[in-house]
Design a protein around this motif. Structure first.
Motif, PDB file in Angstrom:
ATOM      1  N   PRO A   1       7.157  64.001 102.700  1.00 27.68           N
ATOM      2  CA  PRO A   1       8.118  63.072 103.310  1.00 27.68           C
ATOM      3  C   PRO A   1       8.103  63.189 104.829  1.00 27.68           C
ATOM      4  CG  PRO A   1       9.133  64.296 101.504  1.00 27.68           C
ATOM      5  CD  PRO A   1       7.810  64.947 101.787  1.00 27.68           C
TER       6      PRO A   1
ATOM      7  N   GLU B   1       9.445  61.378 108.847  1.00 30.11           N
ATOM      8  CA  GLU B   1      10.374  60.490 109.542  1.00 30.11           C
ATOM      9  C   GLU B   1       9.734  59.153 109.881  1.00 30.11           C
ATOM     10  OE1 GLU B   1      12.721  61.707 112.908  1.00 30.11           O
ATOM     11  OE2 GLU B   1      13.144  63.618 111.958  1.00 30.11           O
TER      12      GLU B   1
ATOM     13  N   GLU C   1      11.832  59.897 104.125  1.00 32.97           N
ATOM     14  CA  GLU C   1      12.572  61.141 103.887  1.00 32.97           C
ATOM     15  C   GLU C   1      13.494  60.976 102.674  1.00 32.97           C
ATOM     16  OE1 GLU C   1      13.624  63.198 107.857  1.00 32.97           O
ATOM     17  OE2 GLU C   1      13.978  61.062 108.155  1.00 32.97           O
ATOM     18  N   HIS C   2      13.864  62.104 102.081  1.00 30.80           N
ATOM     19  CA  HIS C   2      14.716  62.048 100.898  1.00 30.80           C
ATOM     20  C   HIS C   2      16.095  61.479 101.220  1.00 30.80           C
ATOM     21  CE1 HIS C   2      12.176  63.790  97.932  1.00 30.80           C
ATOM     22  NE2 HIS C   2      11.856  64.788  98.728  1.00 30.80           N
TER      23      HIS C   2
ATOM     24  N   LYS D   1      19.135  63.778 101.886  1.00 28.56           N
ATOM     25  CA  LYS D   1      19.200  64.487 103.170  1.00 28.56           C
ATOM     26  C   LYS D   1      19.796  63.655 104.290  1.00 28.56           C
ATOM     27  CE  LYS D   1      15.360  67.663 102.404  1.00 28.56           C
ATOM     28  NZ  LYS D   1      13.975  67.998 102.731  1.00 28.56           N
ATOM     29  N   LYS D   2      19.741  62.351 104.175  1.00 25.83           N
ATOM     30  CA  LYS D   2      20.116  61.483 105.294  1.00 25.83           C
ATOM     31  C   LYS D   2      21.309  60.581 105.012  1.00 25.83           C
ATOM     32  CE  LYS D   2      16.831  62.958 107.917  1.00 25.83           C
ATOM     33  NZ  LYS D   2      17.128  63.655 109.152  1.00 25.83           N
TER      34      LYS D   2
END
Lengths: 181, 181
Positions: free
Chosen positions: A171, A173, B89-90, B93-94
């Motif tokens: 993963p 950004e 990204e997962h 997490k965000k």
């Protein structure tokens, strides 16, 4: 919990992409198998098998000409039949009960194409609505499988379930990071 | 929170059903608007408008030839751009951060068709994966919109958002109960 998905009423030309999405959702959201009914379509089975080869895991996938017999066989084995339909009961009201009943002997999640035979509503142990609005069997399947497994498919650790992958994503950004085995 | 969805790269014949599903998911999962880019397709806009007329609510829907300009305009307004991609990204997490940043000025959720231009990864404030596996933009959109709104779309009370409906469903255990206004 053994999770099977039955896709009803596939039409070879019209449904090719939506049925493919159903298969890929079944795989990504940790179902064990998907059974396709309706018109036989070797192309879809080939496409999804290739995805599984590249991305790992052990999704089973096959065509079943007789959905009625299939559901009866699974019922006899004690598996729970849950049909996803906008005309059903609210998921939140039944989910705990469904999970409890399915945990030992497994569950068959039934999703339709355009028209679902009325008998499906009777054969199903539960008819469940993912919102009471018309949308998509692809979305309904993802939401249901995720909730059934208490968000396990969305967990970063779920990726460990896809063993023997030729392609693995790191993963990032911004942009793609891919590892090829 | 104002929620917009941008569907990139629609292809008129190939994507007709998947893009329709994206529009219906945007509507059922309480987005305010969906913007279609790629090939212009009056048929889809007509289909989704009919669904909205019958089932209520106030989803806005339009074609936008220049997705780049659209995203730049929205960025200038302070809206958050979130691109859903398996290479991102997962979500877990965000999500809290995304919700916090989007709550005042709104969010544009970007979903692709087959190939997404690389610049989208840079324009987006977040690239987010709904599982790190290939599946479906329809499913990814449903999961993301539901999580963003803390499961509000799945709540029985969400149905109140669809005002002026000609058709209303009464949830039932077996079969359809429909009220037509």
């Amino acid at each position: 919990m053994k999770i099977s998905v039955l896709r009803l009423g596939h039409r070879k030309n019209r449904d090719i992409r939506v049925t493919t999405h159903c298969c890929l959702v079944a795989r990504a959201f940790l179902a064990d198998e998907i059974i396709l009914s309706g018109e036989e379509d070797a192309g879809i089975i080939e496409t999804v098998r290739k995805v599984s080869q590249n991305w790992g895991g052990k999704l089973k996938l096959r065509y079943e000409p007789n959905y009625r017999k299939f559901l009866q066989t699974r019922k006899k084995k004690g598996q729970l039949i849950v049909h996803l339909t906008m005309y059903g009961e609210h998921l939140a009201k039944k989910l705990a009960k469904i999970r409890k009943l399915a945990i030992n002997k497994g569950i068959v999640v039934v999703i339709g194409a355009e028209k679902v035979p009325p008998e499906i509503y009777r054969i199903a142990d539960f008819n469940i609505a993912i919102t009471g609005q018309p949308h998509s069997e692809v979305a309904a399947l993802a939401i249901f499988l995720n909730r059934l497994q208490q968000d396990a498919p969305l967990s970063p650790t779920a990726q460990k379930r896809f063993k023997n992958a030729r392609i693995i994503i790191t993963p990032g950004e911004k942009g793609k990071k891919i590892k090829k085995n």
